[in-house]
Design an enzyme around this catalytic site. Structure first.
Site, PDB file in Angstrom:
ATOM      1  CG  ASP A  67      47.981 -26.264  51.563  1.00 33.76           C
ATOM      2  OD1 ASP A  67      46.897 -25.843  51.996  1.00 33.76           O
ATOM      3  OD2 ASP A  67      49.016 -26.292  52.249  1.00 33.76           O
ATOM      4  CG  ASP A 129      57.998 -30.611  58.385  1.00 29.61           C
ATOM      5  OD1 ASP A 129      57.365 -29.535  58.360  1.00 29.61           O
ATOM      6  OD2 ASP A 129      57.759 -31.552  57.602  1.00 29.61           O
ATOM      7  CG  HIS A 131      55.082 -28.101  56.453  1.00 32.61           C
ATOM      8  ND1 HIS A 131      54.893 -29.339  57.009  1.00 32.61           N
ATOM      9  CD2 HIS A 131      53.931 -27.422  56.718  1.00 32.61           C
ATOM     10  CE1 HIS A 131      53.701 -29.408  57.570  1.00 32.61           C
ATOM     11  NE2 HIS A 131      53.092 -28.259  57.417  1.00 32.61           N
ATOM     12  CD  GLU A 136      56.137 -31.790  54.437  1.00 33.23           C
ATOM     13  OE1 GLU A 136      56.752 -31.132  55.299  1.00 33.23           O
ATOM     14  OE2 GLU A 136      55.133 -32.470  54.702  1.00 33.23           O
TER      15      GLU A 136
HETATM   16  C1  F6R Z   1      47.601 -25.407  55.672  1.00 32.33           C
HETATM   17  C2  F6R Z   1      49.038 -25.388  55.453  1.00 32.33           C
HETATM   18  C3  F6R Z   1      49.996 -25.962  56.438  1.00 32.33           C
HETATM   19  C4  F6R Z   1      49.697 -25.584  57.895  1.00 32.33           C
HETATM   20  C5  F6R Z   1      50.720 -26.230  58.843  1.00 32.33           C
HETATM   21  C6  F6R Z   1      50.364 -25.979  60.283  1.00 32.33           C
HETATM   22  O1  F6R Z   1      46.898 -24.844  54.579  1.00 32.33           O
HETATM   23  O2  F6R Z   1      49.441 -24.939  54.439  1.00 32.33           O
HETATM   24  O3  F6R Z   1      51.287 -25.567  56.109  1.00 32.33           O
HETATM   25  O4  F6R Z   1      49.735 -24.201  58.031  1.00 32.33           O
HETATM   26  O5  F6R Z   1      50.764 -27.599  58.616  1.00 32.33           O
HETATM   27  O6  F6R Z   1      49.170 -26.636  60.605  1.00 32.33           O
HETATM   28  P1  F6R Z   1      48.407 -26.366  61.979  1.00 32.33           P
HETATM   29  O7  F6R Z   1      47.949 -24.956  61.927  1.00 32.33           O
HETATM   30  O8  F6R Z   1      47.230 -27.319  61.949  1.00 32.33           O
HETATM   31  O9  F6R Z   1      49.380 -26.627  63.064  1.00 32.33           O
END
Ligand code: F6R
Length: 238
Positions: A67, A129, A131, A136
């Site tokens: 992303d 959450d 995701h 989401e």
């Molecule tokens: C990042 C991504 C997100 C993260 C998720 C967890 O490229 O796609 O889905 O993997 O938000 O983030 P952290 O690792 O910072 O807790």
């Protein structure tokens, strides 16, 4: 989906970096799907160290990141910047082989991945959450790469990287759930007790309210969780 409990985040990083290095050795022109965020940082650090020590070349490797923020005024907060800083600039990968989803015509990303032969190994983190990437809760399971709005919870979580919450972009371009499911192998890493609820929910069966639950249907997914998550989930049962 195979869930493995490992002592610590450090141990998980060792295992996952070993898997990345062994894949690059086996298949020097492999396709990697990569995540940003705090979770994979230790893994990338160990990949850098092992690539150096073991003389492993990433010259032919191609990568597709999950992303990228949209309308992000702060360059240092872009996921391209994150990947350059934390991995790409420290291995011998060619920058033109590293890809991020495009803002215009996001669906072209799926075609590009397909034309390269598909992702051999996809690394994932998980949001509180549930995701994965920026899919989401409520995202359809058949979604391809698309523009997504970030949930309040995600904006709040990601604000730790910004000076103020108002700077956090509200939208991103993200691989869809169906894009991720096409990967030949998936590794999801979750560490720290604040991920316990998301992990618990994802293991309870398919539910679009927990996007990561789609991984129940993937036949080569390993989820590595640390002891903090295990202890937190066990504490709810007492
Ligand atoms: C990042 C991504 C997100 C993260 C998720 C967890 O490229 O796609 O889905 O993997 O938000 O983030 P952290 O690792 O910072 O807790």
């Amino acid at each position: 989906m195979n869930v493995k409990i490992i002592d610590s985040a450090e141990e998980i990083a060792k295992i996952v970096s070993d898997r990345i290095i062994s894949l690059v050795k086996e298949k020097p022109d492999c396709i990697l799907g990569l995540a940003t965020g705090s979770t994979p940082l230790q893994t990338y650090q160990k990949v850098i160290e092992k690539a150096k020590k073991q003389n492993v070349s990433f010259l032919k490797v191609r990568t597709f990141n999950l992303d990228e923020y949209l309308d992000n005024p702060i360059k240092e907060q872009s996921y391209r910047y994150f990947m350059d800083e934390n991995l790409f600039d420290k291995i011998d990968i060619k920058k033109e082989n590293t890809h991020f989803p495009p803002f215009e015509n996001p669906a072209a990303y799926d075609e590009e991945i397909l034309s390269c032969g598909g992702i051999d190994l996809q690394i994932l983190g998980i949001g509180r959450d549930g995701h994965i990437a920026f899919n989401e809760p409520g995202t359809p399971f058949d979604s391809m790469t698309h523009i997504a709005s970030l949930d309040e919870k995600t904006i709040k979580d990601n604000s730790r990287f910004f000076e103020s919450i108002d700077q956090v972009p509200k939208k991103a371009v993200t691989m869809g759930l169906a894009t991720i499911m096409k990967a030949k192998e998936i590794i999801l890493i979750a560490t720290g007790k604040n991920k316990a609820e998301a992990i618990y929910k994802m293991t309870q069966g398919l539910d679009t309210k927990t996007p990561a639950s789609i991984l129940n249907k993937h036949n080569n997914t390993t989820v590595y969780i640390d002891n903090d998550i295990r202890k937190e989930i066990e504490s709810w049962k007492q």
